[in-house]
Design an enzyme around this catalytic site. Sequence first.
Site, short mmCIF file in Angstrom:
data_model
loop_
_atom_site.label_atom_id
_atom_site.label_comp_id
_atom_site.label_asym_id
_atom_site.label_seq_id
_atom_site.Cartn_x
_atom_site.Cartn_y
_atom_site.Cartn_z
N ASP A 119 0.86 -1.19 0.00
CA ASP A 119 0.00 0.00 0.00
C ASP A 119 0.89 1.23 0.00
OD1 ASP A 119 -1.76 -2.07 0.53
OD2 ASP A 119 -3.03 -0.88 1.86
N LYS A 179 -6.91 3.23 -3.36
CA LYS A 179 -7.37 3.22 -1.96
C LYS A 179 -7.58 4.65 -1.51
CE LYS A 179 -5.34 1.90 2.54
NZ LYS A 179 -4.23 1.19 3.20
N LYS A 188 -10.29 0.09 -2.59
CA LYS A 188 -10.22 -0.13 -1.14
C LYS A 188 -10.52 1.15 -0.38
CE LYS A 188 -7.03 -1.43 2.60
NZ LYS A 188 -5.69 -1.89 2.97
#
Lengths: 286, 299
Positions: B136, B199, B235
Site C-alpha cells: 500500500d 485506496k 479499497k
Amino acid sequence: MSRIDVLKTYKIFIGGKFPRTESGRFFHVKNKKGDLLANMCLSSRKDFRNAVVVARNLQKSWENTTALNKGQILYRIAEMLEGRKSQFISELLLTGSSKSLAKKEVEQSIDRLIYYAGWSDKFQQIFSSVNPVASNHFNFSSPQAVGVVSVIAPNKFPLLGLISVVAPVIVGGNSCVVLSSEENPMISISFAEVLNTSDVPHGVVNILTGKREELIPHFASHMDVNSIIYCGDNKEEIKSIEQLSVENLKRVKIYKRKKWDDKQSQSPYFIEKCQEIKTTWHPTQV
Amino acid sequence: MNLPDLSKIPKIDKLGVIERTNRFCKRSIKNSAKEMGLHLSLSMIDLTTLDGKDTPEKVRQLCYKARHLHDSMEGLPNVAAVCVYPTFVSVATKELEGSGINVASVSTAFPSGQSTLEVKISDTKFAIDQGADEVDMVISRGKFLSGEYNFVFDEIATVKEVCGKAHLKVILETGELDTLDNVRKASKISMHAGADFIKTSTGKISPAATMPVTYVMLLAIKDYYKKTGIKIGMKPAGGISTSKQSLQYLVMLKETLGDDWMNKDLFRFGASRLANDILMQLQKKKSGFYQSLDYFSKD
C-alpha cells in the site's frame, strides 16, 4: 386575531439529542375524558440499541467524574426543575392529577434529587468495609458502578417515580436507558429537557417512550446491559425479565412498591442496588 | 507508459454524487441477504494496525485474530489480509503461513509520503523482500496539488516496477485532495501508472473514506475498465466501523461496477474495528440478542 396553538412535539431522548423514533411510529396519550393530549414516539428495539451504544460510550467517564461533581450535577438538575415547577405541575394536571397532588409530586421530586445529590460522596463509606483476614493483607471492599443499567420506570408517579429510580442509578456512576411510564409518558420527556440543561453528560440518561410489552424483552436480553431495574408487579413480565437476564447474568432488581411518595422510597440502599462490591487484597508484609 | 490526457476527465457534480450515494444507503437488506453481505464484508477486510506503538506482539495478536475471528461461530470466512508496517511484515508472514491470508505492507514513507524516491524505493523493496504479498503506497499529495502530475505518475510507476508480482494499492489520501475533481484526477493517474488497487486513505487524516469519494473512485475504475478492459480494485479505508456502513458500500459497489467486483480480489475494506461489529451482528442474528464487545476479542 387569535394565535395558533403552539404544541410541543414530544420526541425521545438519546445521547443529549431529541430524535424521533427510528421506526416512525407513535401512540396516543389521552386524558381521563378521552381527549388527545399528545402523540408519543412508539420506540422500537433499534432506538433502545442506539441508546445503549451511547450509554456504554459515556459510562466510564461518568463513573470517573468525581463524587463531588456528580453531586453538584444532581443538585443542578434539582435547581433546573425548581425553576420550571409550574410547567411540570400543569403537565401533571393535564393527565388527571389534582392540584395539591401535582404540586406535592413535583416538590418531592426536587427534594429527592437533592437527597441523592447529598449521598453522592457518602454512600461509599456506608457500603465499604475493612475485612479481617488471616494473612498479611490489608483487605478492603468498596462499591463500584455496575455499568449500563436499563430501567423500566414506574407507571404511577410518572415524574417522582422516574426520578426516584434514576437518581440513585446515576449518582452511583452508572449510565442508563429508561422506558418511561407507559400510561403517562409526556412528563418524562419534559424532564429530559431539564436533564439536558443540567450539565448531565449527554448519554448518561436516555429516555424512551413506548410499550413495555414490546421493549422489555430487549431491555432484559441486551448483552451490553449490566443490570435491569423493573418497577411493577406483572408476574409474566418479571418472569420474562428473569429468564432473559440469565444470558449475561444481569443483576435484576424488581421494585414492586406501589407508592413512591413515602419515606421508604428514598434510601442509600437504592444506590447500593446498582453497585458491585470490589474487594482488594493489599499485601502488608513481604 | 505515459501520463494520460487529464483534460478529458469529466467534471464532478458534487451535489449529484452526494444525492446518489444517499440513495445507496436506503436499500433494505435483511435476513439471508444481510447475512451473505456480512460474510462477504468479513472476507474483504484488511485487518489493520498502523500505529507508532505497534510491537511484534501486537502484530502476532492481530494475525491470530485474522485466523481465528470468532471460533465459537462456524462457517466464518477469513479476512483478506493483514496490513502492517514494513518492519512487521516478517512477523506477519510467519504467523499467517498456510492460512491463505495475505500480508499487506504500507510503504513509501507512509503516511505522509514526504521522502526521497530512493527512500521510497528501498522502503518498498524491504517490504517485498520480507515477503509482503501486497504493497500500500501513498502518493505525494504536495506534488499532486501543485500540479506536478508527471512526478506523481512516475513515482507510482517506479514503485510498481519494484513491486513485481506483489499487488500495488495506491493510497490517494482523499482527505488532503480537497475536491472530488482532484480525487478523480488522482485515480486516473494511479490507474494508468499501474496501480492494481486504488485506496482512499491512510486512516491518519480525517475525513478518511466517505461514500462520495469512494463513488467517484468507482466511477473512475468503471471508465478505465471500459477503455482498457482492465479491472482495477477499490479499497476504502478508515472510518468504516459498522456493519451497516459496510453493507452500504457493497450496495454502491454492486450498483456501480457490478458482480465482477464483489470479491476480495477487487474490493477491500481497510478497517480495524469493522470485523468485531460484523461479528456482533452475526451473533445477534444467531442468538436474537444484541451483543456486547465484552464477548469479542479486542484486537
